[in-house]
Scaffold this motif. Sequence first.
Motif, mmCIF file in Angstrom:
data_model
loop_
_atom_site.group_PDB
_atom_site.id
_atom_site.type_symbol
_atom_site.label_atom_id
_atom_site.label_comp_id
_atom_site.label_asym_id
_atom_site.label_seq_id
_atom_site.Cartn_x
_atom_site.Cartn_y
_atom_site.Cartn_z
ATOM 1 N N ASP A 225 -10.121 17.162 -5.808
ATOM 2 C CA ASP A 225 -10.168 18.236 -4.815
ATOM 3 C C ASP A 225 -9.043 18.089 -3.802
ATOM 4 O O ASP A 225 -8.410 19.077 -3.411
ATOM 5 C CB ASP A 225 -11.528 18.236 -4.117
ATOM 6 N N LEU A 226 -8.772 16.854 -3.372
ATOM 7 C CA LEU A 226 -7.677 16.616 -2.426
ATOM 8 C C LEU A 226 -6.335 17.004 -3.037
ATOM 9 O O LEU A 226 -5.494 17.633 -2.383
ATOM 10 C CB LEU A 226 -7.653 15.144 -2.010
ATOM 11 N N VAL A 227 -6.126 16.607 -4.294
ATOM 12 C CA VAL A 227 -4.857 16.921 -4.955
ATOM 13 C C VAL A 227 -4.707 18.430 -5.118
ATOM 14 O O VAL A 227 -3.642 19.004 -4.839
ATOM 15 C CB VAL A 227 -4.768 16.209 -6.325
ATOM 16 N N ALA A 228 -5.781 19.100 -5.542
ATOM 17 C CA ALA A 228 -5.719 20.541 -5.763
ATOM 18 C C ALA A 228 -5.522 21.313 -4.462
ATOM 19 O O ALA A 228 -4.890 22.379 -4.454
ATOM 20 C CB ALA A 228 -6.996 21.018 -6.461
ATOM 21 N N GLN A 279 0.506 16.590 -12.669
ATOM 22 C CA GLN A 279 0.336 15.449 -13.565
ATOM 23 C C GLN A 279 -0.734 14.493 -13.040
ATOM 24 O O GLN A 279 -1.545 13.968 -13.815
ATOM 25 C CB GLN A 279 1.669 14.706 -13.728
ATOM 26 N N LEU A 280 -0.745 14.259 -11.731
ATOM 27 C CA LEU A 280 -1.765 13.385 -11.166
ATOM 28 C C LEU A 280 -3.164 13.960 -11.413
ATOM 29 O O LEU A 280 -4.113 13.230 -11.714
ATOM 30 C CB LEU A 280 -1.524 13.196 -9.667
ATOM 31 N N GLN A 281 -3.279 15.269 -11.313
ATOM 32 C CA GLN A 281 -4.574 15.912 -11.538
ATOM 33 C C GLN A 281 -5.070 15.668 -12.955
ATOM 34 O O GLN A 281 -6.254 15.399 -13.182
ATOM 35 C CB GLN A 281 -4.451 17.417 -11.259
ATOM 36 N N ARG A 282 -4.181 15.735 -13.930
ATOM 37 C CA ARG A 282 -4.620 15.533 -15.306
ATOM 38 C C ARG A 282 -5.077 14.104 -15.551
ATOM 39 O O ARG A 282 -6.028 13.857 -16.275
ATOM 40 C CB ARG A 282 -3.542 15.929 -16.303
ATOM 41 N N TRP A 283 -4.412 13.129 -14.932
ATOM 42 C CA TRP A 283 -4.814 11.740 -15.121
ATOM 43 C C TRP A 283 -6.131 11.447 -14.415
ATOM 44 O O TRP A 283 -6.905 10.603 -14.867
ATOM 45 C CB TRP A 283 -3.707 10.797 -14.671
ATOM 46 N N LEU A 284 -6.415 12.156 -13.353
ATOM 47 C CA LEU A 284 -7.729 12.041 -12.722
ATOM 48 C C LEU A 284 -8.811 12.624 -13.634
ATOM 49 O O LEU A 284 -9.911 12.078 -13.741
ATOM 50 C CB LEU A 284 -7.731 12.748 -11.364
ATOM 51 N N GLN A 285 -8.514 13.738 -14.291
ATOM 52 C CA GLN A 285 -9.462 14.313 -15.246
ATOM 53 C C GLN A 285 -9.779 13.311 -16.358
ATOM 54 O O GLN A 285 -10.938 13.124 -16.743
ATOM 55 C CB GLN A 285 -8.892 15.598 -15.852
ATOM 56 N N ILE A 286 -8.744 12.671 -16.873
ATOM 57 C CA ILE A 286 -8.933 11.669 -17.923
ATOM 58 C C ILE A 286 -9.735 10.491 -17.395
ATOM 59 O O ILE A 286 -10.617 9.951 -18.083
ATOM 60 C CB ILE A 286 -7.562 11.217 -18.472
ATOM 61 N N ASN A 326 2.598 26.759 -16.075
ATOM 62 C CA ASN A 326 1.244 26.755 -15.531
ATOM 63 C C ASN A 326 0.198 27.032 -16.603
ATOM 64 O O ASN A 326 -0.918 26.518 -16.548
ATOM 65 C CB ASN A 326 1.119 27.801 -14.419
ATOM 66 N N VAL A 327 0.547 27.868 -17.559
ATOM 67 C CA VAL A 327 -0.397 28.208 -18.615
ATOM 68 C C VAL A 327 -0.737 26.964 -19.442
ATOM 69 O O VAL A 327 -1.900 26.743 -19.799
ATOM 70 C CB VAL A 327 0.161 29.333 -19.502
ATOM 71 N N ALA A 328 0.245 26.126 -19.729
ATOM 72 C CA ALA A 328 -0.007 24.889 -20.473
ATOM 73 C C ALA A 328 -0.890 23.944 -19.666
ATOM 74 O O ALA A 328 -1.789 23.291 -20.214
ATOM 75 C CB ALA A 328 1.311 24.211 -20.833
ATOM 76 N N ASP A 329 -0.661 23.853 -18.354
ATOM 77 C CA ASP A 329 -1.492 23.012 -17.492
ATOM 78 C C ASP A 329 -2.945 23.480 -17.509
ATOM 79 O O ASP A 329 -3.877 22.677 -17.561
ATOM 80 C CB ASP A 329 -0.966 23.037 -16.055
#
Length: 429
Positions: A225-228, A279-286, A326-329
């Motif tokens: 949430d902070l990153v977003a 990129q940081l958001q995706r690694w948090l998801q993982i 953005n679409v790929a993200d």
Amino acid sequence: MTDNASLDEASQPLRMRNFYLARQPVLDRNQALFGYELLFRGSAQGGAHADSGLAASAGVLHHAAQLGLPRAIGDATAFLNIDRDGLMSDIFAFLPRERTVLELVRSVEPDDAVIERMRVLAGHGFRFAAEASSHGQALPRLLPVIDFVKMDLRALAPVTLLSLAPRLRTTGKRLVAEKVENHTEYRTCLDVGFDYFQGYYFARPTVISGRKLSPSQTTVLALMDLVASDADNGAIEALVKREVTLGMNLLRLVNTPAVGAGRRIESVSQAVTLLGRRQLQRWLQILLFAEADVRGHSQSPLLMLATTRARLMELLAQRLRPAQKNVADIAFTVGMMSLMDTLFCMPMRDIVEQIPVIDEVRAALLGRGGFFGELLRLAESLERMDEAQADGQDGVLSTLQALAIDGDDLAELEVSAFEWSDKVVRYAM
């Protein structure tokens, strides 16, 4: 996360391709990864190889080998369906024999020539599998030359399964339970003495009313949430410092070769600077999936499935809409979030209420709607390709009505997704 013009353009339909594959996990008694069954389809119209279903002919196996089978399986064992023509061919020079199990399809009659060919290949290091109900009365003749006996839970009555499995165990063969659909079936097969389990029971959501997220998961969601919300780096670092183990796990994850940062990242501040917020958001998801794995295994099947699905969807979006990053993200996020109902044991509708998402992501997750929903249906159909065949339908083909990409390219994207996921999971756990 993206602008309306990009989403309007991204809503265009998909077009069909004609060569693709599926990778279905085979887990051991501890639910750790043992191998994958690789399934191939070589004709979009159901022409070539249609009579043998998902059996791989020599031509299809050669094609798949050229894509790089070691890339598709990582360090795991590959189970490959093979028909008589394939068995008698010269394809085997292309396969990693020490990690290949050749699974005879129903149409293979174990005559003298077949048995002799199996003995020759076994002498070169290959192993064999056969499915009990498919080969029926011919199974006893195959037992001396096979290493694995598969038992399809959908093809055998429970009473037959419970009586046959113990008898087969006395032969010293490894038993593989196929099409295990839920945890109850897994527990039953575990008690009976099966060695390996194949199916997506681990990805089926088990909803537990009132379940709360773990403190670790809550922290990761707060970080997301902070990153977003574009919070400053100091706020992000302060939250990470309160969870030392979380910070160590995050840094280990962002230093995987799959990131390709080019230098070692030593702090969360560096991670934000070098990788960027997306990129940081995706690694948090993982990390949500990695943190939730309390079994202590080197590879989590749910994490593997989520990262493979997300990466494939991202690569497809990049190929289809190359000018719209953005679409790929968003495609990657949809792939990761699509398994969070299983991860959190919560209904997906509750999850999208707790994790703010844009309307297009919500539509994809709740109803498989829009462009991202179409990509998600495609990924899910690929994963369960054999189920569609058994039902007389092909979920992949029904989703690929206008995909502007040829079969070889799409198969390459699948292998790339497999390879990327293997690297991530190796570092995440």
